[in-house]
Design an enzyme around this catalytic site. Structure first.
Site, PDB file in Angstrom:
ATOM      1  N   GLY A  65       0.934  -1.000   0.041  1.00 53.55           N
ATOM      2  CA  GLY A  65      -0.206   0.139   0.116  1.00 53.55           C
ATOM      3  C   GLY A  65       0.479   1.632  -0.231  1.00 53.55           C
ATOM      4  O   GLY A  65       1.918   1.587   0.208  1.00 53.55           O
ATOM      5  N   GLY A 113       0.321  -5.550   0.686  1.00 55.90           N
ATOM      6  CA  GLY A 113      -0.966  -5.649   0.247  1.00 55.90           C
ATOM      7  C   GLY A 113      -1.341  -6.382  -0.810  1.00 55.90           C
ATOM      8  O   GLY A 113      -2.170  -6.728  -1.643  1.00 55.90           O
ATOM      9  N   GLU A 136       6.567  -6.509   7.662  1.00 56.04           N
ATOM     10  CA  GLU A 136       6.140  -5.390   8.904  1.00 56.04           C
ATOM     11  C   GLU A 136       6.404  -5.409  10.200  1.00 56.04           C
ATOM     12  O   GLU A 136       6.879  -4.012   9.822  1.00 56.04           O
ATOM     13  CB  GLU A 136       4.278  -5.592   8.703  1.00 56.04           C
ATOM     14  CG  GLU A 136       3.522  -5.676   7.694  1.00 56.04           C
ATOM     15  CD  GLU A 136       3.273  -6.851   6.765  1.00 56.04           C
ATOM     16  OE1 GLU A 136       2.808  -6.527   4.921  1.00 56.04           O
ATOM     17  OE2 GLU A 136       4.443  -8.238   6.957  1.00 56.04           O
ATOM     18  N   ASP A 144      -1.104  -8.212   7.902  1.00 52.77           N
ATOM     19  CA  ASP A 144      -2.182  -7.899   7.360  1.00 52.77           C
ATOM     20  C   ASP A 144      -2.409  -8.259   6.736  1.00 52.77           C
ATOM     21  O   ASP A 144      -2.142  -9.601   6.111  1.00 52.77           O
ATOM     22  CB  ASP A 144      -3.184  -6.077   7.561  1.00 52.77           C
ATOM     23  CG  ASP A 144      -2.348  -5.821   6.153  1.00 52.77           C
ATOM     24  OD1 ASP A 144      -1.110  -5.790   6.133  1.00 52.77           O
ATOM     25  OD2 ASP A 144      -2.266  -4.697   6.179  1.00 52.77           O
TER      26      ASP A 144
END
Length: 338
Positions: A65, A113, A136, A144
Protein backbone atom coordinates in the site's frame (compact mmCIF):
# COMPACT_ATOMS: atom_id res chain seq x y z
CA UNK A 1 -13.10 2.72 -13.89
CA UNK A 2 -9.63 4.15 -13.33
CA UNK A 3 -6.32 3.98 -15.19
CA UNK A 4 -4.81 2.53 -12.01
CA UNK A 5 -6.75 -0.66 -12.78
CA UNK A 6 -7.19 -2.07 -16.29
CA UNK A 7 -10.14 -4.40 -16.81
CA UNK A 8 -10.53 -6.52 -19.93
CA UNK A 9 -11.89 -9.80 -21.22
CA UNK A 10 -10.28 -12.56 -23.24
CA UNK A 11 -12.72 -15.30 -24.08
CA UNK A 12 -14.22 -16.44 -20.79
CA UNK A 13 -11.37 -14.90 -18.80
CA UNK A 14 -11.78 -11.67 -16.86
CA UNK A 15 -8.45 -9.83 -16.55
CA UNK A 16 -7.56 -7.42 -13.76
CA UNK A 17 -4.26 -5.60 -14.29
CA UNK A 18 -2.83 -3.44 -11.51
CA UNK A 19 -1.51 -0.47 -13.45
CA UNK A 20 0.90 1.64 -11.42
CA UNK A 21 4.19 0.16 -12.65
CA UNK A 22 6.33 3.09 -11.47
CA UNK A 23 5.12 2.39 -7.91
CA UNK A 24 5.34 -1.39 -8.38
CA UNK A 25 1.54 -1.28 -8.56
CA UNK A 26 1.13 -0.18 -4.93
CA UNK A 27 -2.53 -0.25 -3.95
CA UNK A 28 -4.75 2.79 -3.59
CA UNK A 29 -8.33 2.94 -2.33
CA UNK A 30 -9.54 3.49 -5.92
CA UNK A 31 -7.77 0.29 -6.98
CA UNK A 32 -9.32 -1.69 -4.14
CA UNK A 33 -12.77 -0.40 -5.04
CA UNK A 34 -12.32 -1.04 -8.76
CA UNK A 35 -11.22 -4.62 -8.12
CA UNK A 36 -14.14 -5.18 -5.75
CA UNK A 37 -16.67 -3.87 -8.28
CA UNK A 38 -15.21 -5.97 -11.09
CA UNK A 39 -15.22 -9.17 -9.06
CA UNK A 40 -18.77 -8.57 -7.86
CA UNK A 41 -19.94 -7.87 -11.44
CA UNK A 42 -18.20 -10.94 -12.86
CA UNK A 43 -19.52 -13.18 -10.08
CA UNK A 44 -22.99 -12.91 -11.61
CA UNK A 45 -21.88 -12.92 -15.25
CA UNK A 46 -22.26 -16.41 -16.73
CA UNK A 47 -19.94 -15.51 -19.61
CA UNK A 48 -17.01 -15.13 -17.19
CA UNK A 49 -15.49 -18.48 -16.27
CA UNK A 50 -12.31 -17.43 -14.46
CA UNK A 51 -10.36 -14.34 -13.36
CA UNK A 52 -6.66 -13.50 -13.73
CA UNK A 53 -5.01 -10.88 -11.46
CA UNK A 54 -1.66 -9.55 -12.68
CA UNK A 55 0.55 -6.47 -12.46
CA UNK A 56 1.73 -4.10 -15.17
CA UNK A 57 5.45 -3.83 -15.84
CA UNK A 58 8.31 -6.14 -14.99
CA UNK A 59 9.05 -5.14 -11.39
CA UNK A 60 6.27 -6.97 -9.63
CA UNK A 61 2.62 -7.68 -9.03
CA UNK A 62 2.28 -5.26 -6.11
CA UNK A 63 4.62 -3.80 -3.50
CA UNK A 64 1.86 -3.15 -0.95
CA UNK A 65 0.00 0.00 0.00
CA UNK A 66 0.88 3.69 0.00
CA UNK A 67 2.82 3.92 3.26
CA UNK A 68 3.74 7.57 2.75
CA UNK A 69 0.04 8.42 2.87
CA UNK A 70 -0.29 6.28 6.01
CA UNK A 71 2.67 8.14 7.57
CA UNK A 72 1.03 11.50 6.92
CA UNK A 73 -2.26 10.25 8.33
CA UNK A 74 -0.60 8.88 11.47
CA UNK A 75 1.11 12.18 12.14
CA UNK A 76 -2.07 14.21 11.63
CA UNK A 77 -4.46 11.87 13.43
CA UNK A 78 -6.39 11.13 10.21
CA UNK A 79 -8.30 7.83 10.40
CA UNK A 80 -8.46 7.35 6.61
CA UNK A 81 -6.07 4.36 6.66
CA UNK A 82 -8.54 2.44 8.83
CA UNK A 83 -11.23 2.89 6.18
CA UNK A 84 -8.73 1.76 3.52
CA UNK A 85 -7.79 -1.33 5.49
CA UNK A 86 -11.42 -2.22 6.10
CA UNK A 87 -12.18 -2.19 2.36
CA UNK A 88 -8.87 -3.85 1.48
CA UNK A 89 -9.44 -6.72 3.90
CA UNK A 90 -12.99 -7.18 2.55
CA UNK A 91 -11.44 -7.52 -0.91
CA UNK A 92 -8.99 -10.13 0.41
CA UNK A 93 -11.90 -12.16 1.78
CA UNK A 94 -13.85 -11.75 -1.47
CA UNK A 95 -10.92 -13.21 -3.42
CA UNK A 96 -10.56 -16.10 -0.96
CA UNK A 97 -14.27 -16.98 -1.09
CA UNK A 98 -14.81 -16.31 -4.81
CA UNK A 99 -16.98 -18.97 -6.44
CA UNK A 100 -15.12 -18.83 -9.76
CA UNK A 101 -11.43 -19.69 -10.18
CA UNK A 102 -9.14 -16.76 -9.42
CA UNK A 103 -5.60 -17.02 -10.79
CA UNK A 104 -2.93 -14.70 -9.37
CA UNK A 105 0.32 -14.11 -11.23
CA UNK A 106 2.82 -13.41 -8.43
CA UNK A 107 5.71 -12.37 -10.65
CA UNK A 108 8.40 -10.04 -9.30
CA UNK A 109 7.90 -8.19 -6.02
CA UNK A 110 4.85 -9.21 -4.00
CA UNK A 111 4.72 -7.58 -0.57
CA UNK A 112 2.15 -6.60 2.03
CA UNK A 113 -1.08 -5.69 0.27
CA UNK A 114 0.18 -7.47 -2.84
CA UNK A 115 0.08 -10.70 -0.86
CA UNK A 116 -3.50 -9.91 0.11
CA UNK A 117 -4.74 -9.69 -3.49
CA UNK A 118 -2.88 -12.79 -4.64
CA UNK A 119 -2.06 -15.36 -1.95
CA UNK A 120 -5.76 -15.89 -1.13
CA UNK A 121 -6.52 -16.81 -4.75
CA UNK A 122 -7.31 -20.41 -5.63
CA UNK A 123 -4.48 -20.70 -8.18
CA UNK A 124 -1.23 -18.87 -7.43
CA UNK A 125 1.65 -18.71 -9.90
CA UNK A 126 5.26 -17.84 -9.11
CA UNK A 127 8.16 -17.40 -11.53
CA UNK A 128 11.93 -17.36 -11.23
CA UNK A 129 11.62 -13.61 -10.55
CA UNK A 130 9.13 -13.88 -7.68
CA UNK A 131 9.99 -12.43 -4.27
CA UNK A 132 7.25 -12.59 -1.66
CA UNK A 133 7.49 -10.94 1.74
CA UNK A 134 5.52 -9.71 4.72
CA UNK A 135 8.05 -7.12 5.99
CA UNK A 136 5.80 -5.31 8.43
CA UNK A 137 7.81 -5.75 11.64
CA UNK A 138 10.63 -3.80 9.98
CA UNK A 139 8.46 -0.67 9.90
CA UNK A 140 6.72 -1.08 13.25
CA UNK A 141 3.61 -2.69 11.82
CA UNK A 142 2.17 -6.23 11.94
CA UNK A 143 1.34 -8.72 9.15
CA UNK A 144 -2.11 -7.93 7.80
CA UNK A 145 -4.23 -8.62 4.67
CA UNK A 146 -4.68 -12.13 6.06
CA UNK A 147 -0.93 -12.57 6.49
CA UNK A 148 -1.34 -14.00 9.98
CA UNK A 149 -3.72 -16.63 8.58
CA UNK A 150 -1.34 -17.56 5.74
CA UNK A 151 1.83 -17.66 7.83
CA UNK A 152 0.22 -19.56 10.70
CA UNK A 153 -0.71 -22.31 8.23
CA UNK A 154 2.82 -22.69 6.85
CA UNK A 155 4.64 -25.94 7.72
CA UNK A 156 6.13 -26.04 11.20
CA UNK A 157 7.40 -22.63 12.26
CA UNK A 158 8.43 -21.42 8.80
CA UNK A 159 5.71 -18.76 8.85
CA UNK A 160 6.85 -17.50 12.24
CA UNK A 161 10.41 -17.30 10.96
CA UNK A 162 9.37 -15.32 7.88
CA UNK A 163 7.18 -12.93 9.87
CA UNK A 164 9.65 -12.15 12.68
CA UNK A 165 12.63 -11.68 10.37
CA UNK A 166 10.61 -9.79 7.71
CA UNK A 167 12.26 -12.29 5.39
CA UNK A 168 11.81 -12.70 1.66
CA UNK A 169 10.87 -15.98 0.01
CA UNK A 170 11.81 -17.03 -3.49
CA UNK A 171 9.59 -19.15 -5.73
CA UNK A 172 10.44 -22.60 -4.35
CA UNK A 173 10.10 -21.43 -0.76
CA UNK A 174 6.74 -19.81 -1.58
CA UNK A 175 5.42 -23.17 -2.73
CA UNK A 176 6.82 -24.81 0.42
CA UNK A 177 5.24 -22.14 2.63
CA UNK A 178 1.84 -22.56 0.96
CA UNK A 179 1.88 -19.03 -0.46
CA UNK A 180 1.91 -20.29 -4.05
CA UNK A 181 0.84 -23.38 -5.98
CA UNK A 182 2.68 -23.65 -9.28
CA UNK A 183 5.91 -22.43 -10.89
CA UNK A 184 5.80 -21.12 -14.45
CA UNK A 185 8.97 -19.90 -16.13
CA UNK A 186 8.85 -16.27 -17.19
CA UNK A 187 9.24 -17.13 -20.87
CA UNK A 188 5.97 -19.11 -20.70
CA UNK A 189 3.91 -16.20 -19.34
CA UNK A 190 3.22 -14.43 -22.62
CA UNK A 191 0.50 -16.91 -23.54
CA UNK A 192 -0.98 -17.24 -20.04
CA UNK A 193 -4.22 -15.42 -20.84
CA UNK A 194 -4.64 -17.54 -23.98
CA UNK A 195 -4.17 -20.73 -21.96
CA UNK A 196 -6.85 -19.61 -19.49
CA UNK A 197 -9.28 -18.01 -21.91
CA UNK A 198 -11.61 -21.03 -22.20
CA UNK A 199 -11.52 -22.08 -18.54
CA UNK A 200 -14.78 -22.32 -16.64
CA UNK A 201 -13.87 -24.40 -13.58
CA UNK A 202 -11.07 -25.08 -11.14
CA UNK A 203 -10.35 -28.33 -12.97
CA UNK A 204 -10.05 -26.43 -16.25
CA UNK A 205 -7.60 -23.97 -14.72
CA UNK A 206 -5.57 -26.72 -13.06
CA UNK A 207 -5.27 -28.62 -16.34
CA UNK A 208 -4.34 -25.46 -18.26
CA UNK A 209 -1.63 -24.47 -15.79
CA UNK A 210 -0.24 -28.01 -15.73
CA UNK A 211 0.60 -27.62 -19.42
CA UNK A 212 2.97 -24.71 -18.79
CA UNK A 213 4.12 -25.39 -15.21
CA UNK A 214 7.54 -26.73 -14.24
CA UNK A 215 9.22 -27.86 -11.01
CA UNK A 216 10.10 -24.92 -8.75
CA UNK A 217 13.35 -26.53 -7.65
CA UNK A 218 14.58 -27.26 -4.12
CA UNK A 219 13.34 -24.78 -1.46
CA UNK A 220 16.23 -23.37 0.61
CA UNK A 221 14.06 -23.25 3.73
CA UNK A 222 13.53 -27.01 3.67
CA UNK A 223 17.10 -27.63 4.85
CA UNK A 224 16.64 -25.09 7.66
CA UNK A 225 13.43 -26.65 9.00
CA UNK A 226 15.09 -28.47 11.94
CA UNK A 227 16.59 -25.38 13.58
CA UNK A 228 13.71 -23.10 12.54
CA UNK A 229 11.05 -25.38 14.04
CA UNK A 230 13.06 -25.80 17.24
CA UNK A 231 13.95 -22.14 17.70
CA UNK A 232 10.57 -20.57 16.86
CA UNK A 233 8.38 -23.03 18.78
CA UNK A 234 8.75 -20.84 21.87
CA UNK A 235 5.86 -18.60 22.88
CA UNK A 236 7.90 -15.48 23.61
CA UNK A 237 10.18 -13.49 21.33
CA UNK A 238 12.81 -13.40 24.08
CA UNK A 239 12.91 -17.21 24.12
CA UNK A 240 13.07 -17.35 20.33
CA UNK A 241 16.02 -14.93 20.32
CA UNK A 242 17.78 -17.01 22.97
CA UNK A 243 17.14 -20.18 20.97
CA UNK A 244 18.56 -18.60 17.81
CA UNK A 245 21.62 -17.42 19.71
CA UNK A 246 22.36 -21.03 20.58
CA UNK A 247 22.23 -22.31 16.99
CA UNK A 248 25.67 -22.31 15.34
CA UNK A 249 24.23 -22.28 11.82
CA UNK A 250 25.13 -19.00 10.06
CA UNK A 251 21.57 -18.69 8.76
CA UNK A 252 20.27 -18.76 12.32
CA UNK A 253 22.68 -16.03 13.33
CA UNK A 254 21.59 -13.96 10.34
CA UNK A 255 17.96 -14.45 11.41
CA UNK A 256 18.80 -13.28 14.93
CA UNK A 257 20.53 -10.18 13.56
CA UNK A 258 17.43 -9.34 11.52
CA UNK A 259 15.13 -9.91 14.47
CA UNK A 260 17.16 -7.54 16.63
CA UNK A 261 16.71 -4.73 14.09
CA UNK A 262 12.93 -4.79 14.15
CA UNK A 263 10.39 -3.09 16.39
CA UNK A 264 10.24 -4.97 19.72
CA UNK A 265 6.57 -4.12 20.05
CA UNK A 266 5.76 -5.32 16.54
CA UNK A 267 7.66 -8.55 17.12
CA UNK A 268 5.70 -9.35 20.26
CA UNK A 269 2.33 -8.38 18.77
CA UNK A 270 3.10 -10.38 15.62
CA UNK A 271 4.00 -13.53 17.53
CA UNK A 272 0.81 -13.22 19.60
CA UNK A 273 -1.22 -12.68 16.41
CA UNK A 274 0.30 -15.71 14.69
CA UNK A 275 -0.52 -17.94 17.64
CA UNK A 276 -4.08 -16.58 17.76
CA UNK A 277 -4.47 -17.04 13.99
CA UNK A 278 -3.41 -20.68 14.31
CA UNK A 279 -6.20 -21.21 16.86
CA UNK A 280 -8.80 -19.22 14.90
CA UNK A 281 -8.22 -21.33 11.79
CA UNK A 282 -10.27 -19.19 9.39
CA UNK A 283 -9.45 -16.11 7.35
CA UNK A 284 -12.37 -13.86 8.34
CA UNK A 285 -11.67 -13.72 12.11
CA UNK A 286 -7.96 -13.30 11.39
CA UNK A 287 -8.74 -10.25 9.27
CA UNK A 288 -10.90 -8.86 12.09
CA UNK A 289 -8.00 -9.36 14.51
CA UNK A 290 -5.56 -7.71 12.09
CA UNK A 291 -7.79 -4.64 11.66
CA UNK A 292 -7.78 -4.07 15.42
CA UNK A 293 -3.99 -4.46 15.54
CA UNK A 294 -3.43 -2.23 12.51
CA UNK A 295 -5.61 0.49 14.01
CA UNK A 296 -3.58 0.34 17.22
CA UNK A 297 -0.36 0.61 15.19
CA UNK A 298 -1.67 3.76 13.52
CA UNK A 299 -1.99 5.44 16.90
CA UNK A 300 1.30 4.14 18.27
CA UNK A 301 4.89 5.35 18.11
CA UNK A 302 6.73 2.67 16.15
CA UNK A 303 4.67 2.58 12.93
CA UNK A 304 5.18 6.20 11.83
CA UNK A 305 8.75 6.04 13.12
CA UNK A 306 9.44 2.92 11.08
CA UNK A 307 8.04 4.53 7.92
CA UNK A 308 10.08 7.66 8.59
CA UNK A 309 13.30 5.69 8.83
CA UNK A 310 12.53 3.51 5.80
CA UNK A 311 11.01 5.86 3.22
CA UNK A 312 10.83 9.46 4.49
CA UNK A 313 14.31 10.26 5.82
CA UNK A 314 15.72 6.90 4.66
CA UNK A 315 18.28 6.84 7.46
CA UNK A 316 17.46 3.20 8.23
CA UNK A 317 17.85 4.00 11.93
CA UNK A 318 14.42 3.83 13.58
CA UNK A 319 14.24 4.74 17.24
CA UNK A 320 11.84 2.18 18.61
CA UNK A 321 9.96 2.86 21.85
CA UNK A 322 10.24 0.68 23.85
CA UNK A 323 13.68 -0.07 22.48
CA UNK A 324 14.17 -3.53 24.01
CA UNK A 325 12.02 -6.65 24.05
CA UNK A 326 12.16 -6.79 27.83
CA UNK A 327 10.62 -3.33 28.06
CA UNK A 328 7.47 -4.25 26.12
CA UNK A 329 4.92 -5.06 28.81
CA UNK A 330 1.89 -7.33 28.64
CA UNK A 331 -0.61 -4.47 28.86
CA UNK A 332 1.08 -2.79 25.90
CA UNK A 333 0.68 -5.95 23.81
CA UNK A 334 -2.92 -6.46 24.94
CA UNK A 335 -4.11 -3.13 23.54
CA UNK A 336 -3.38 -4.40 20.00
CA UNK A 337 -6.06 -7.05 20.50
CA UNK A 338 -8.60 -5.11 22.55
Amino acid sequence: MTDEILLSRQGRLGLITLNRPKAINALTLNMVRAMTRALNDWAGDASVGAVLIRGAGERGLCAGGDIVAIYNAARSGDRAPVDFWREEYALNLLIADYAKPVVALMHGVVMGGGVGVSAHAAHRIVTEGSTIAMPEVGIGFVPDVGGTFLLARAPGELGTHLALTAGRAGPADCVLLGLADVFVAKDRLEGLADVLSDCASHDDVGAALAKIAAPAGPPPLADARPWIDAAYAADSVEEIAANLAGVPDLSAQAALALLRRHSPTSLKVTLRALRKARALGRLAPCLDMELIAATACLGGHDFPEGIRAAVIDKDRAPKWAPARLEEVLEDQIARYFA
